[in-house]
Structure formats: C-alpha cells, structure tokens
Design an enzyme around this catalytic site. Structure first.
Site, PDB file in Angstrom:
ATOM      1  CD  GLN A  25      -2.700  -0.473   2.421  1.00  0.00           C
ATOM      2  OE1 GLN A  25      -2.167  -0.373   3.599  1.00  0.00           O
ATOM      3  NE2 GLN A  25      -3.599  -1.162   2.352  1.00  0.00           N
ATOM      4  N   GLY A  26       0.948   2.070  -1.098  1.00  0.00           N
ATOM      5  CA  GLY A  26       1.738   3.575  -0.220  1.00  0.00           C
ATOM      6  C   GLY A  26       0.818   4.344  -0.750  1.00  0.00           C
ATOM      7  CE1 TYR A  27      -3.651   3.434  -0.111  1.00  0.00           C
ATOM      8  CE2 TYR A  27      -3.922   2.857   2.811  1.00  0.00           C
ATOM      9  CZ  TYR A  27      -4.119   2.353   1.341  1.00  0.00           C
ATOM     10  OH  TYR A  27      -5.142   1.633   1.003  1.00  0.00           O
ATOM     11  CB  SER A  28       3.199   6.904   4.961  1.00  0.00           C
ATOM     12  OG  SER A  28       1.542   6.037   5.860  1.00  0.00           O
ATOM     13  CB  SER A  59       4.659  -2.475   5.039  1.00  0.00           C
ATOM     14  OG  SER A  59       4.780  -1.603   6.148  1.00  0.00           O
ATOM     15  CD  GLU A  95      -7.368  -5.725   8.303  1.00  0.00           C
ATOM     16  OE1 GLU A  95      -8.516  -7.283   8.033  1.00  0.00           O
ATOM     17  OE2 GLU A  95      -6.705  -5.927   8.598  1.00  0.00           O
TER      18      GLU A  95
END
Ligand SMILES: Cc1cc2nc3c(=O)[nH]c(=O)nc-3n(C[C@H](O)[C@H](O)[C@H](O)COP(=O)(O)OP(=O)(O)OC[C@H]3O[C@@H](n4cnc5c(N)ncnc54)[C@H](O)[C@@H]3O)c2cc1C
Lengths: 398, 377
Positions: free
Chosen positions: A130-133, A165, A249
């Site tokens: 997941q590429g958010y931050s 992560s 989730e």
C-alpha cells in the site's frame, strides 16, 4: 448472551487444525520457526507458504466462492485468526492483497482487473503493498504530493512514498497519487492506481526499523508509468476507493487481540520459569499484582472486541467502535511488552542470542511501537473515537 | 456468539431509566444526604413494583426465577442514579445464598418478603479497626440451649438503619483461616445497639452495631455451623459481579456528563471538547468504561455458567472496575473546571461513591491476588 459456538464452527476449527498439522513447514509445530534471512529466500519461503494455503483452500476465506474464497462467515474468520495465532503460523506475505486489495477489486474493479489480479493475489504469485504515506503526508494523508500526469493513454508518476510495508517484496502497489490540484477540498483530486512495482521508474529502498527488521521501505517514483486500465474507480475519486478498501479489513484487529492473548499466556509461562533471587518471578508480589491487572485488561480488551463483533454481526457492518479496539490492543501490547522487559531486571537489556529468556520479548517490546503508529496513530484513533463515537467537535484544521 | 444483553433486558432497562429519571436521578440521593428519606422510600417502592426485588428469587417464593444477567440492567441503573440503600447486599448476596444454602423455613420467611419489597438485608462483617481477614473476627456466638448468644461489635455495616435483617459473620469456635466462623441471619431488635457512622460518601449511612448477649435461635444459622466462611466466599462472587455492574452504571453517567459538558462549555471561542487535552481524556474514559462493561457482563454471565474461569472473570471485573471508576470520576471533575469542584455539581457524588467502593469488602490488591490464585499462579 451466549458464548457457545456452533457445531459447524467447531467442525471448521477442527478441519483447519488438521490441515495445519499436515501442511505447516517442516519442524514448525516443534518450534523451529526460523525464517530465511536473505531477501530472495525469505520472499520465496513466504510465497510458497501462501501457495500452500491456496492449494488447501485456506487463503482469502472470506471471499466469495466464485473468486476462490469460501464465503466464510465473520465467526469463521475469527476462528481462522485464532488458529493461525495459536500455531504462530508464518506471516501472510500477501496480507494486503488478500484483506484489502482483492475485496476492493471484487467490488469496484473492472472485469479485466478481476481477470488479471484476483487469482494471482490468492496464489501469492503477485504480492501487494500500500503506497499512501509520504514524507509530508502521514496522519494527514490528504496532503499527499506524489503526482500522476496524463500523457496519452499513460500516466506519468513522480514523487516519494514512505513506510511502505512489504514494498521490497511487492509486485504491485495500491497507490494514491494526486491527479488534480484545483479541487476545493484536498482529498478530491486523488486517484487510486494499481501500480506495477517491477519497472525502472520505481525504486525501493528498505528502511531499517528500530527492531532491526526491514519490512517497510521508501519508494521513489521517477517517471513511473501507469495505464488507464490500472486505475480503480474514477480519476480524482481515489479517496472514496481508499476508504472503502479500509473497511474491507474486517477482522484484522482480531488477529492482534488473539496475539495479545497469546503473549499474555506466554508471559505467565515466562514468569513461572524465570527466577530472580532463586524464586520464580511469578511469586513476587509486585509481579503478581501487575500480572493480575494485565489479565483484567487484556481479557477486557478481548471481551470488548467480542462485544463490538456482536454489534457488527447484528448491523451487518463494522462501526467506528473498531477504533476503540485498535487503540486498546495496541497500547496494551506496548505496555505489556515493556513490563516484561522490565521484570527481567538488568538482564532484560540483553538482546538476540544473549536475551535472558528468549529474544521474542525484546523483539516484541521494540516491535510494539509500530502498532501504536502504523495504521493510524493512537492520537488519530482518539480523534476518531472522540468525534465519531462520542460526537465531540472536530479537531481544528480538518 | 452473542455478547449483548437481550432485547427484553434492554427494554427493562429503558423502563427503569425512565422511572429513575422521573424521580429526579441523583435528587433522591441528595435528599437522603439531607436526612430526608421520603424520596428514597418512594423510589424503592417503585422499583419493587417494577419487579426488581424478585428477579433472581424462585417463583415458589413470589419471584421471577431469573438469573444474574437479568439483574445487570437494574444494578447499572441504580449505579447511574447513585440510589442509596442495600439493594446490592440483599439481591446479590443474601438472595443467592438463601437460594443455595437456606433452610426451607428461612426461604419461606425471607425470600417472599424480599420479593415483595418489604424486607432488606445487609451484611455485618467488618469489626472496628479490623481488616477483612477472617482471623480477625472476634464477634462471638456461644451455643446455649438451642440458641446462639452473640457478643461483640460490627462496624461499617452498609445502611444498617435501612435494613430489617443482618447477615452476620460470627465466630462460633476457635480456628484460623476461616475455620470456626458462621453466618447468622439476625432480625433487627432493640437488643442491638446501633450508631450511625459518618461516611465520605454521604449517600451511605454506615452503622456500628454492638451485640451484648443477644440471643437468636440456631435455626437462624445460614448453612451449617462453623462453615460460614466458605459460604460467604460463594456469596462474594455474586456480590462482586453485581458491584461491577453498579460501578459501570456510574461510569457510564460520568462519561456522558463529561461529553455533554465538553460540547457546550466554550473557552477561547470554541467548545473545550475540541481541545485534544480534553477530547483525548474523555476518549480514554470511554475506553475504561467499555472495558469495564465487557468485564462485568462476562462476570455476570459466568456466575451461572460454571465456566472454569468464573472466579478470575469476577475478580478481574471487580478489580479493574474499581480502579477505573476512581480514575474516570476524578477526570470528570477536572474536565468541569471550577464548577466541577462545587457541591452543586454531581461530579463529586460519583467520586465519593467510587472511593466508597474502592475498599468495600476487600482492596484492589486483595482482588488482584485472588485473580492470581484463581489462575493457579
Ligand atoms: C510498522 C508500520 C507500518 C506501516 N505501513 C505502511 C504502509 O504499508 N503503507 C503506508 O502508506 N503507510 C504505512 N505506515 C505509515 C503510517 O500509516 C504512518 O506512520 C502514520 O499514519 C503516521 O504518520 P507519520 O509517521 O507521518 O506521523 P505524523 O503524522 O507526522 O505524526 C507525528 C506525531 O504527531 C501526531 N499527530 C499527527 N496529527 C495529529 C492530530 N491531528 N492530532 C493529534 N496528534 C497528531 C501523531 O499522533 C504522532 O504522534 C506504516 C507505519 C508503521 C509504523
């Protein structure tokens, strides 16, 4: 009030137990749980494990049968987590693919996207992150600056992601990028991409965590390429997709609750065996008092989770109370881990092969800080609970 | 799995809350503090009419024959309204013990009157300046012609003056660690000297009782002679589970008070609930409340389920909730600022009640040790 589980659920548990005994990696149940150190071997090991799960029909159990799942009920998912924690099963390398990206694609993806990704998520052939931050967008996620600019049928992506992560193992990234700067609201103008990690415009650099592990990464986008077919939902509407994805989730907190329960039980065992002044630690009045208190609080957190689960089952969807569970379990895990290190006395500072009991405790202590930060910090959880559960006025600036 | 009170239980709670709200919520307690008993008498009669005094009593004696979980809404609502009286001791200690260990004669004599709301029973255990340690029980009963003759003193008897009957822990023979103690049901008589003791929680009228050669029939023994201690231990499980519910009710009200106040009180041009120092503290109070509620539900459930973690469940509910109640009650005062320090606001009443319960029939460290023992540590 009724805590009994049905015959069907018990059968499910037994079936899974039997399967795990047959299929866990060699020596695993006997306590040989070393994972390979070297990145490629590590990746291969975990992908193999996931594929084993797949072949047994034990990945993505909550997914519809049509897509390779089992249509598992919420209770079955809970039992699944309990059993995985019980045997300390190897980590699920495609956790993000299975629990978040897959369900989102099943719900919102195009037919081509389903065709292309679903199966590979299940088998572990394609691992997701997941590429958010970003460096300047953490808690304030809508502040992201990574940009995607249209160029014919392609999008050109530039920017930097951080704390990704599994990024070093991943083949695909569920990535948020800014596609418009003109919106009044900053969370408008963000688009969700299914980015291919295996291209020259994407560079991943592992970050060494305080617990010595390298599980999250910096990800640099330099003219990385994505196609229209790799957009989920509509252009500029990625925020909505991301929120929906997070709702998928549905039981992840449960896994943490059962882990906490296990850690509590392991702590008791440690305190029976670890001696100070030739007396088991558990006989020390201070230790007993603290452990009794931890018992009450960890039981309380787990029961609270069950109570919220009951609500979820009745309402058919989770509510903002799940933030209560996340906050309770992560803070308690951190406090308990700190306590365990401190009761090991001056020896408690020894680490790895020199740890006084097992480096598990030192590792847990260090790792526990990730829990109160990752997935939304404790402070942000408190804002959510204050505003959405208690109805207090909104924080300034949001 | 279903971890919630049933619809009927929640509906019953609704009636009770409405009833106690109409009675003025904490107004009853405040009148009581001023020495005016009228409002309390009315409320207690009203609760009896709603059936609260018969819930866990067998149908043969005029009760409803329900279980501990059905009492949970009542205890929570009583705790919320800070209602004075000995409902807790009567319903959660004396009733289950009478049901389990009472003679037929005792059941007939007491249970039907309790069910109709005409009898209250309280517990006389502690003695002046003594702990809850069984070795320290000195109040003595000697046998004389089929009767027991009691000599000694009891202290801290909850609302001694409101009760009609006392469950008395007395020494009937020498012994240590609980051996030689008995439980006797004594109806109030002029033979017993009673003095009211001042309590920090003024909604509680504690009593010191002096027994000088007070004679009661041996038929008033609850269970067999010299075995009172172990019977009391079983009763304490019921009592502590119920006590947790009372405290949860109080905590729930406190979180509501704080939340409401933080929404309306403005400083620096905005509601104080916008400041995270306030918001986050209230959230932490909410977490304590929810944890306490889960523990207390499970504790009350485990009472009748014979689960193997029954004792640990009840003791942990008691220990956690006692401490949490004190914490949230204290924060509530702070959140209210100057007005929170006044007599006029209810904040103080809850804090005092929390401190009253802190050492009621045992301290937190005592109950923590009981958890440890129940876990086999
Ligand atoms: C183990 C781990 C795994 C992660 N995995 C991923 C991943 O896979 N993908 C991904 O995109 N991200 C991931 N993250 C990132 C994580 O989501 C962010 O670290 C987190 O949201 C906090 O952002 P930040 O680190 O920028 O801290 P900041 O937002 O800068 O926060 C710093 C401090 O300020 C406080 N703060 C910030 N805003 C407020 C506010 N409004 N009110 C009160 N206090 C506030 C915070 O609580 C914190 O104490 C991971 C993080 C960790 C620790």
């Amino acid at each position: 009030m009724d805590f009994t589980i049905t015959k069907r659920e018990e059968d499910f548990r037994q079936e899974l137990r039997a399967w795990l005994e047959e299929n866990l990696p060699d020596g695993w149940l006997e306590g040989n749980r070393e994972l390979p150190k070297e990145k490629d071997k590590y990746s291969e090991f975990l992908r193999n494990w996931q594929n084993t799960l797949y072949e047994g029909g034990w990945t993505a159990i909550a997914w519809p049968k049509k897509y390779g799942g089992r249509d598992a009920t919420l209770m079955e998912e809970i039992i699944y987590h309990q059993e995985m924690v019980r045997v300390q099963a190897p980590p699920l390398v495609n956790y993000i693919g299975i629990h978040m990206v897959g369900p989102t694609l099943i719900q919102n993806g195009t037919e081509e996207q389903k065709e292309q990704y679903i199966k590979k998520i299940l088998t572990g052939e394609q691992v997701w992150c997941q590429g958010y931050s970003e460096p300047n967008a953490g808690s304030d996620l809508a502040a992201i600056q990574s940009s995607a600019v249209r160029d014919g049928d392609r999008w050109i992506l530039n920017g930097q992601k951080v704390w990704t992560s599994f990024g070093h193992l991943a083949d695909r990234c569920f990535l948020l990028a800014r596609t418009s700067h003109n919106s009044e609201k900053k969370h408008k103008g963000i688009t969700a991409f299914l980015l291919d990690m295996n291209q020259s415009g994407v560079e991943t650099k592992p970050i060494v965590q305080m617990d010595g592990r390298q599980e999250f990464n910096e990800v640099y986008l330099t003219d990385a390429v994505a196609y229209d077919s790799e957009i989920v939902g509509d252009v500029d509407e990625g925020w909505r997709v991301m929120i929906a994805l997070m709702l998928h989730e549905r039981t992840g907190i449960g896994a943490e609750m059962f882990t906490l329960e296990k850690q509590f039980n392991d702590m008791v065992e440690m305190a029976k065996e670890f001696r100070v002044n030739d007396k088991p630690l558990l006989k020390d009045p201070f230790v007993r008092q603290k452990m009794a208190d931890f018992y009450a609080r960890s039981r309380g957190s787990l029961l609270n989770y069950y109570r919220n689960l009951t609500n979820t089952l009745k309402r058919g969807k989770p509510g903002p109370e799940s933030s209560i569970d996340k906050l309770l379990v992560s803070e308690l895990t951190k406090e308990m881990a700190g306590f365990i290190m401190s009761i090991q006395g001056h020896n408690g500072v020894l680490w790895k092969e020199d740890a006084p009991v097992d480096t598990y405790w030192q590792d847990n202590f260090l790792g526990s800080f990730g829990q109160t930060i990752g997935g939304g910090t404790s402070e942000v959880q408190r804002n959510t609970i204050g505003e959405r559960v208690l109805g207090l006025p909104k924080d300034m600036g949001r | 799995m279903d971890f919630a009170l049933s619809e009927e239980q929640e509906m019953f709670r609704g009636y009770l809350r409405k009833y106690l709200d109409d009675a003025g919520q904490t107004k009853v307690a405040r009148e009581f503090i001023k020495g005016e008993m009228h409002a309390l008498k009315n409320s207690l009669a009203g609760l009896a009419e709603l059936g609260c005094t018969g819930i866990n009593i067998s149908e043969r004696y005029g009760g409803l024959g329900l279980g501990a979980l059905d009492l949970v809404p009542v205890f929570e609502e009583i705790g919320r309204a800070l209602l004075p009286g000995v409902y807790l001791e009567t319903m959660a200690l004396v009733v289950p013990l009478l049901e389990k260990y009472g003679s037929e004669e005792q059941k007939e004599k007491y249970l039907s009157e309790i069910a109709s709301g005409s009898k209250n029973v309280t517990l006389a255990w502690a003695e002046p300046r003594k702990s809850y340690n069984p070795d320290e029980i000195a109040c003595f009963a000697r046998e004389e012609e089929g009767a027991l003759v009691i000599d000694g003193m009891k202290s801290l008897v909850p609302d001694g003056e409101l009760a009609d009957t006392y469950l008395l822990l007395v020494r009937t023979s020498e012994g240590t660690g609980g051996d030689g103690l008995s439980l006797v049901l004594i109806d109030g008589t002029d033979d017993i000297e009673m003095r009211t003791q001042k309590c920090v929680d003024e909604t509680k009228h504690l009593a010191e009782m002096t027994f000088r050669e007070v004679k009661v029939s041996k038929r008033q023994l609850l269970g067999s002679i010299n075995h009172g201690w172990s019977i009391l231990q079983e009763g304490l499980l019921y009592l502590n589970a119920a006590l947790s519910s009372i405290m949860v009710g109080g905590m729930e009200k406190i979180v509501e008070m704080s939340t409401e106040y933080a929404k309306i009180r403005e400083q620096f041009g905005q509601p104080i609930g916008r400041f995270q120092a306030i918001k986050h503290r209230i959230v932490d109070m909410k977490l304590e409340l929810e944890t306490a509620r889960s523990l207390s539900y499970y504790a009350n459930w485990s009472l009748e389920s014979e689960e193997k973690d029954r004792k640990a469940a009840i003791f942990s509910a008691r220990a956690f909730t006692t401490e949490a109640y004190i914490r949230v009650a204290s924060h509530n005062i702070q959140i209210h600022g100057g007005i929170g320090f006044t007599e006029e606001m209810d904040c103080q009443l809850y804090l005092k009640r929390a401190r009253y319960f802190e050492n009621y029939l045992g301290s937190t460290s005592h109950y923590n040790e009981q958890i440890a023992l129940a876990m086999g540590w």
